[in-house]
Design an enzyme around this catalytic site. Structure first.
Site, PDB file in Angstrom:
ATOM      1  CB  ALA A 161      -6.392  11.692 -24.702  1.00  0.00           C
ATOM      2  CE1 TYR A 180      -7.996   4.880 -16.225  1.00  0.00           C
ATOM      3  CE2 TYR A 180      -6.973   2.999 -15.144  1.00  0.00           C
ATOM      4  CZ  TYR A 180      -6.860   4.203 -15.812  1.00  0.00           C
ATOM      5  OH  TYR A 180      -5.612   4.719 -16.072  1.00  0.00           O
ATOM      6  CB  VAL A 188      -0.791   8.209  -2.178  1.00  0.00           C
ATOM      7  CG1 VAL A 188       0.389   7.434  -2.729  1.00  0.00           C
ATOM      8  CG2 VAL A 188      -0.614   8.481  -0.714  1.00  0.00           C
ATOM      9  NE  ARG A 229      -1.461   0.823  -4.327  1.00  0.00           N
ATOM     10  CZ  ARG A 229      -1.998   0.072  -3.368  1.00  0.00           C
ATOM     11  NH1 ARG A 229      -1.262  -0.821  -2.738  1.00  0.00           N
ATOM     12  NH2 ARG A 229      -3.278   0.205  -3.063  1.00  0.00           N
ATOM     13  CD  GLU A 243      -5.312   0.356   0.125  1.00  0.00           C
ATOM     14  OE1 GLU A 243      -5.113   0.533  -1.099  1.00  0.00           O
ATOM     15  OE2 GLU A 243      -5.226   1.250   0.969  1.00  0.00           O
TER      16      GLU A 243
HETATM   17  C1  UD1 Z   1      -5.514   3.280  -7.644  1.00  0.00           C
HETATM   18  C2  UD1 Z   1      -6.377   4.499  -7.968  1.00  0.00           C
HETATM   19  C3  UD1 Z   1      -7.616   4.489  -7.103  1.00  0.00           C
HETATM   20  C4  UD1 Z   1      -8.362   3.142  -7.185  1.00  0.00           C
HETATM   21  C5  UD1 Z   1      -7.417   1.963  -6.953  1.00  0.00           C
HETATM   22  C6  UD1 Z   1      -8.132   0.662  -7.309  1.00  0.00           C
HETATM   23  C7  UD1 Z   1      -4.935   6.302  -8.672  1.00  0.00           C
HETATM   24  C8  UD1 Z   1      -4.254   7.560  -8.308  1.00  0.00           C
HETATM   25  N1  UD1 Z   1      -5.651   5.698  -7.701  1.00  0.00           N
HETATM   26  O1  UD1 Z   1      -5.185   3.393  -6.321  1.00  0.00           O
HETATM   27  O2  UD1 Z   1      -8.480   5.542  -7.542  1.00  0.00           O
HETATM   28  O3  UD1 Z   1      -9.392   3.093  -6.234  1.00  0.00           O
HETATM   29  O4  UD1 Z   1      -6.248   2.075  -7.810  1.00  0.00           O
HETATM   30  O5  UD1 Z   1      -7.275  -0.376  -7.492  1.00  0.00           O
HETATM   31  O6  UD1 Z   1      -4.874   5.822  -9.779  1.00  0.00           O
HETATM   32  N2  UD1 Z   1      -3.360   6.596   0.499  1.00  0.00           N
HETATM   33  C9  UD1 Z   1      -3.292   7.072   1.798  1.00  0.00           C
HETATM   34  N3  UD1 Z   1      -3.678   8.359   2.040  1.00  0.00           N
HETATM   35  C10 UD1 Z   1      -4.142   9.187   1.057  1.00  0.00           C
HETATM   36  C11 UD1 Z   1      -4.216   8.697  -0.272  1.00  0.00           C
HETATM   37  C12 UD1 Z   1      -3.823   7.393  -0.511  1.00  0.00           C
HETATM   38  O7  UD1 Z   1      -2.879   6.351   2.710  1.00  0.00           O
HETATM   39  O8  UD1 Z   1      -4.458  10.361   1.365  1.00  0.00           O
HETATM   40  C13 UD1 Z   1      -2.896   5.227   0.227  1.00  0.00           C
HETATM   41  C14 UD1 Z   1      -3.925   4.343  -0.426  1.00  0.00           C
HETATM   42  O9  UD1 Z   1      -4.761   3.748   0.542  1.00  0.00           O
HETATM   43  C15 UD1 Z   1      -3.050   3.340  -1.149  1.00  0.00           C
HETATM   44  C16 UD1 Z   1      -1.788   4.138  -1.513  1.00  0.00           C
HETATM   45  O10 UD1 Z   1      -1.826   5.300  -0.709  1.00  0.00           O
HETATM   46  O11 UD1 Z   1      -2.675   2.305  -0.312  1.00  0.00           O
HETATM   47  C17 UD1 Z   1      -1.748   4.535  -2.981  1.00  0.00           C
HETATM   48  O12 UD1 Z   1      -2.969   5.195  -3.307  1.00  0.00           O
HETATM   49  P1  UD1 Z   1      -3.262   5.799  -4.765  1.00  0.00           P
HETATM   50  O13 UD1 Z   1      -2.210   6.757  -5.105  1.00  0.00           O
HETATM   51  O14 UD1 Z   1      -4.672   6.259  -4.797  1.00  0.00           O
HETATM   52  O15 UD1 Z   1      -3.053   4.557  -5.748  1.00  0.00           O
HETATM   53  P2  UD1 Z   1      -3.777   3.109  -5.737  1.00  0.00           P
HETATM   54  O16 UD1 Z   1      -4.092   2.612  -4.394  1.00  0.00           O
HETATM   55  O17 UD1 Z   1      -2.905   2.242  -6.538  1.00  0.00           O
END
Ligand code: UD1
Length: 320
Positions: free
Chosen positions: A86, A153, A197, A221, A283
């Site tokens: 949770a 967080y 994403v 990732r 990022e």
């Molecule tokens: C995670 C967190 C995010 C936080 C970041 C800080 C989650 C789901 N996200 O992001 O809230 O700000 O850690 O370290 O836990 N992307 C796109 N298009 C989209 C959505 C995402 O290109 O529509 C890209 C992002 O820029 C990123 C990648 O996809 O490079 C993964 O994004 P996400 O799933 O949010 O994970 P984190 O980046 O690891």
């Protein structure tokens, strides 16, 4: 042995939680789910509607779990193990609302740990996160790297890891914090801009909508399938000797956002247009887990290839 063990799963109606409950029930355990249904959904557990070994309690961990679990213990006997999932799950939300994050992810968690201590629970598994690391310069990311979290967080997840270490050393409870990398799969909610994403891309692609990649898309990732993550949780839950030190849960493989978008679009029939937008502020350009500790500790390694996991995710959305 997991047969007939009594396990409490906090957050058990959520994305990772419900997959974990599936696995525990399939292994013969008795399960009590504690969930405040802020993001958890009863539909995630609908397949167990008639199951007598499952009890679902609507409780907020920050309000304490003693009263609600006591009645259950009278009927079922003592709680043996707690899987604590949770949480307030959005990194971005924690930056906007740090006290809200403290309430659930820190104070609420300490209340769960206090229950475990007083009731002499044998094992606690905790959902920690790769967010504890912050920006790192060496890859793959190892658990012994210095952590420098960049969000409330991440700070709260790391703080709870210290509590688990304390409970192991001082109170003799087996504890296992698991640092999840980017978890994806069926039942993940795509509805917020800060959703994972894969959930966003799969949801948009299956509806034929366009995808936006933030930045050049070469950022990577470590995407780990929820079926693997639930297996890691259950393995850790029944492994002996958790001393509070964390284990990464990832695949050890990195995938660029460009490759991800192409793959998902392919599974959906290639109907979506993929474009690039502004880079996300702050990022992280690269993330990949060293996965050797989880292998050594409880013989876990991720088995689901990204292609297969994505296929399942898309199929769950399209019902096909
Ligand atoms: C995670 C967190 C995010 C936080 C970041 C800080 C989650 C789901 N996200 O992001 O809230 O700000 O850690 O370290 O836990 N992307 C796109 N298009 C989209 C959505 C995402 O290109 O529509 C890209 C992002 O820029 C990123 C990648 O996809 O490079 C993964 O994004 P996400 O799933 O949010 O994970 P984190 O980046 O690891």
């Amino acid at each position: 042995m997991s047969d007939n063990a009594f396990v409490v799963v906090t957050g058990g109606a959520g994305f990772i939680g419900s997959h974990t409950v599936d696995r525990l029930l399939n292994q013969g355990c008795r399960v009590a789910v504690i969930d405040n249904f802020s993001t958890g959904r009863l539909e995630n557990l609908a397949q167990w509607k008639e199951e007598e070994r499952l009890e679902i309690l609507t409780v907020d961990i920050a309000d304490g779990i003693f009263a609600s679990l006591s009645a259950l213990e009278e009927r079922w006997g003592p709680v043996e193990r707690i899987i604590h999932l949770a949480a307030q799950t959005s990194v971005v939300h924690s930056i906007d609302s740090p006290l809200g994050d403290v309430r659930t992810n820190y104070t609420g968690t300490v209340q769960v740990l206090e229950y475990a201590r007083r009731k002499k629970v044998k094992k606690i598994v905790f959902a920690s996160s790769a967010a504890v690391y912050g920006d790192v310069e060496e890859f793959p990311v190892r658990e012994d790297f210095v952590c420098s979290p960049l969000s409330p967080y991440g700070i709260n997840k790391l703080s709870v890891e210290f509590w688990l270490g304390y409970h192991s050393k001082v109170h003799g409870i087996d504890t296992a914090p698991l640092r999840f990398f980017n978890v994806y799969g069926p039942r993940q909610d795509p509805s917020s801009p800060y959703s994972g994403v894969i959930s966003i891309f799969a949801d948009r692609c299956s509806a034929g909508k366009d995808l936006t990649i933030f930045g050049d898309g070469e950022q990577t990732r470590d995407f780990v399938y929820v079926g693997d993550v639930s297996r890691a949780i259950v393995l850790a839950c029944f492994a002996k000797g958790g001393d509070g030190s964390p284990a990464n849960i990832g695949t050890g493989l990195e995938t660029s956002v460009n490759d991800l978008a192409t793959l998902i679009n392919e599974f959906c029939g290639g109907k979506s247009t993929i474009s690039h937008g502004e880079s996300r502020e702050g990022e992280i350009l690269k993330s990949v887990a060293d996965v050797s500790r989880a292998k050594e500790r409880f013989d876990f390694s991720a088995k689901t290839a990204l292609r297969d996991g994505l296929k399942d995710t898309v199929t769950a959305l399209t019902g096909g």
